[in-house]
Enzyme design. Sequence first.
Site, PDB file in Angstrom:
ATOM      1  N   GLU A 297      73.292  33.733  12.788  1.00  0.00           N
ATOM      2  CA  GLU A 297      72.742  34.100  11.473  1.00  0.00           C
ATOM      3  C   GLU A 297      73.858  34.499  10.497  1.00  0.00           C
ATOM      4  OE1 GLU A 297      70.745  37.956  11.203  1.00  0.00           O
ATOM      5  OE2 GLU A 297      69.155  37.004  10.063  1.00  0.00           O
TER       6      GLU A 297
ATOM      7  N   GLU B  92      74.419  30.218   3.633  1.00  0.00           N
ATOM      8  CA  GLU B  92      73.720  30.912   2.535  1.00  0.00           C
ATOM      9  C   GLU B  92      74.017  32.408   2.526  1.00  0.00           C
ATOM     10  OE1 GLU B  92      72.272  29.296   5.055  1.00  0.00           O
ATOM     11  OE2 GLU B  92      70.309  30.092   5.602  1.00  0.00           O
TER      12      GLU B  92
ATOM     13  N   LYS C  13      72.271  36.667  16.247  1.00  0.00           N
ATOM     14  CA  LYS C  13      72.789  37.270  15.014  1.00  0.00           C
ATOM     15  C   LYS C  13      74.193  36.753  14.683  1.00  0.00           C
ATOM     16  CE  LYS C  13      69.846  41.188  14.383  1.00  0.00           C
ATOM     17  NZ  LYS C  13      69.011  40.338  13.536  1.00  0.00           N
TER      18      LYS C  13
ATOM     19  N   GLU D 283      59.421  44.024   2.894  1.00  0.00           N
ATOM     20  CA  GLU D 283      58.489  43.125   3.579  1.00  0.00           C
ATOM     21  C   GLU D 283      57.039  43.585   3.421  1.00  0.00           C
ATOM     22  OE1 GLU D 283      60.144  41.598   7.241  1.00  0.00           O
ATOM     23  OE2 GLU D 283      58.162  41.558   8.146  1.00  0.00           O
TER      24      GLU D 283
ATOM     25  N   CYS E 137      64.432  43.361  20.921  1.00  0.00           N
ATOM     26  CA  CYS E 137      65.904  43.395  20.950  1.00  0.00           C
ATOM     27  C   CYS E 137      66.473  44.220  22.101  1.00  0.00           C
ATOM     28  CB  CYS E 137      66.450  43.956  19.655  1.00  0.00           C
ATOM     29  SG  CYS E 137      65.967  43.000  18.259  1.00  0.00           S
TER      30      CYS E 137
ATOM     31  N   CYS F 179      62.699  39.012  10.779  1.00  0.00           N
ATOM     32  CA  CYS F 179      63.952  39.724  11.071  1.00  0.00           C
ATOM     33  C   CYS F 179      64.674  39.207  12.307  1.00  0.00           C
ATOM     34  CB  CYS F 179      63.732  41.225  11.164  1.00  0.00           C
ATOM     35  SG  CYS F 179      62.372  41.667  12.188  1.00  0.00           S
TER      36      CYS F 179
ATOM     37  N   SER G  40      57.885  35.627   6.003  1.00  0.00           N
ATOM     38  CA  SER G  40      58.334  36.534   4.943  1.00  0.00           C
ATOM     39  C   SER G  40      59.664  36.001   4.412  1.00  0.00           C
ATOM     40  CB  SER G  40      58.532  37.934   5.527  1.00  0.00           C
ATOM     41  OG  SER G  40      59.367  38.681   4.674  1.00  0.00           O
TER      42      SER G  40
ATOM     43  N   GLU H  48      55.906  42.734  -0.026  1.00  0.00           N
ATOM     44  CA  GLU H  48      55.579  41.292  -0.062  1.00  0.00           C
ATOM     45  C   GLU H  48      54.204  41.052   0.585  1.00  0.00           C
ATOM     46  OE1 GLU H  48      58.314  38.858   2.187  1.00  0.00           O
ATOM     47  OE2 GLU H  48      57.158  37.033   1.824  1.00  0.00           O
TER      48      GLU H  48
END
Length: 568
Positions: A358, A363, A355, A276, A502, A296, A316, A279
């Site tokens: 996710e 994908e 999560k 990241e 978190c 994230c 990102s 990037e």
Amino acid sequence: CVTGPATVIQAVAAGRQAAESMDSFLMKGYIKEGNIDYSCSRGSMEDLPKWEFREIPKVARATMPSISLAERKNNFNEVELGLAEETARKEARRCLKCGCSARFTCDLRKEASMHGIVYEEPVHERPYIPKVDDHPFIVRDHNKCISCGRCIAACAEIEGPGVLTFYMKNGRQLVGTKSGLPLRETDCVSCGQCVTACPCAALDYRRERGKVVRAINNPKKTVVGFVAPAVRSLISNTFGVSHEEASPFMAGLLKKLGFDKVFDFTFAADLTIVEETTEFLSRVQNKGVMPQFTSCCPGWINFVEKRYPEIIPHLSTCKSPQMMMGATVKNHYAKLMGLNKEDLFVVSIVPCLAKKYEAARPEFAPDGIRDVDAVLTTTEMLEMMELADIKPSEIEPQEFDEPYKQVSGAGILFGASGGVAEAALRMAVEKLTGNVLTDHLDFEEIRGFEGVKESTVDANGTKVRVAVVSGLKNAEPIIEKILNGVDVGYDLIEVMACPGGCICGAGHPVPEKVDSLERRQQVLVNIDKVSKYRKSQENPDILRLYNEFYGEPNSHLAHELLHTHYTP
Ligand code: HC1
Ligand code: SF4
């Protein structure tokens, strides 16, 4: 009648002052196994001190430890009940049999005791309402709902999406979606803060423990677990192990539960920082889309995709550490060990409900094989420990397994708000100045629980302006400005859906006091301070992974396995 208990609980949520001004409160109620209902008569607040506690009837006595009037007035603190702490915790978890077995203290029970609610047999049964199963894992059981409105407030005021509301049906006040659509079709971001807010498990989530136990019992499967940074904050405080012992304790616990290999998620946080920040620096140098938002937190990603798809170019492209770890284990580790992907069962252990959403995204299941097969919350891990009857004293501390064993303190910080930005700054400043950063590693101004924090760092004349946001509603003013073409004055913006990051995720048991959230944060800060490596880019296992497998940061293979695209 639900007004009584609802009013009491709402008052608790709104603060004690509101309670003082209430002109009615519950005088009689009952609680029965697996269901909560109340009957009430009205009284005034002045009557409250004159109340006499009556005998607790059988149905309640069976599930609650016997307590004296003095003890009940004493805030129902389980240690003051005179029970051994462990037994008391179990009792506190079992108390109302609502189903929220993970709760170490229960506000509903505490308030009921403080206000002297008397448990009585129901006068009449209310018709049973089938459970509402309109989300991939969040389930609503109206039969347990006491109309306290906490879930609605959590969604609108703590998190931001504001998709829940009360509605009336057949004379009963129920919780549903504002649009009337199934929850999965609304702007719900799956953060689970509504579940955390519910005092009686009327909102809960489907467990994945069974799936994991079946894989552990399947001799064909190699079961790999990896543990998120924030989980150790809870472990340290729950089991009274020091911050240094928390990681070995978790690794030992998972091995005892039957996991074949246990890795540290923090390794993937380090990998994320390298990808990241590379990037980010490339966007700075090539005048790419700025500011760059972190990617994230899956709750945040859901929010962008559902409500603000126009800002997707600012996100990102990095996958979250969870999905980077999954892809790395299913590709690099499988190759290294000569295993078929199908025979690897990868489990992440996290403090987060989003999560679960996710990991199930299509994908992240190339050729139909999921990179992360199951997601356990911290609560589920503790439930598994209890189901397997593992005592803390039986756990032998262990090291995490090779080849992802070494982690940095920067990666550990990911678990609390500001940690991702702090870890990125430790790398960005070093790359921009060309000098190894040896001091000023701590960016304390972006730690803590405030909704928006900021910092500007001067790296040899290049200013890096960072904002750290937690709680999605705090991101909205910044997003609106960007959409209106206003320069927000930031280059990098970290967003975590849960307030405080978190460590406050809905996959942790409900915190007892705000102070315990601060203790959770402190555990991570302390681990960072004593870490051998404090910068992600110096983690030797990360450097080896690039040498052996990914080549270099943002390489073609890294893009294939560690980056993603978003779906408006
Ligand atoms: Fe988090 Fe993250 S920090 S999102 O809060 O980037 O869950 O701990 O695992 O993926 O590493 C959660 C924590 C977690 C990811 C990392
Ligand atoms: Fe999950 Fe952390 Fe995001 Fe909360 S802040 S939704 S726990 S990733």
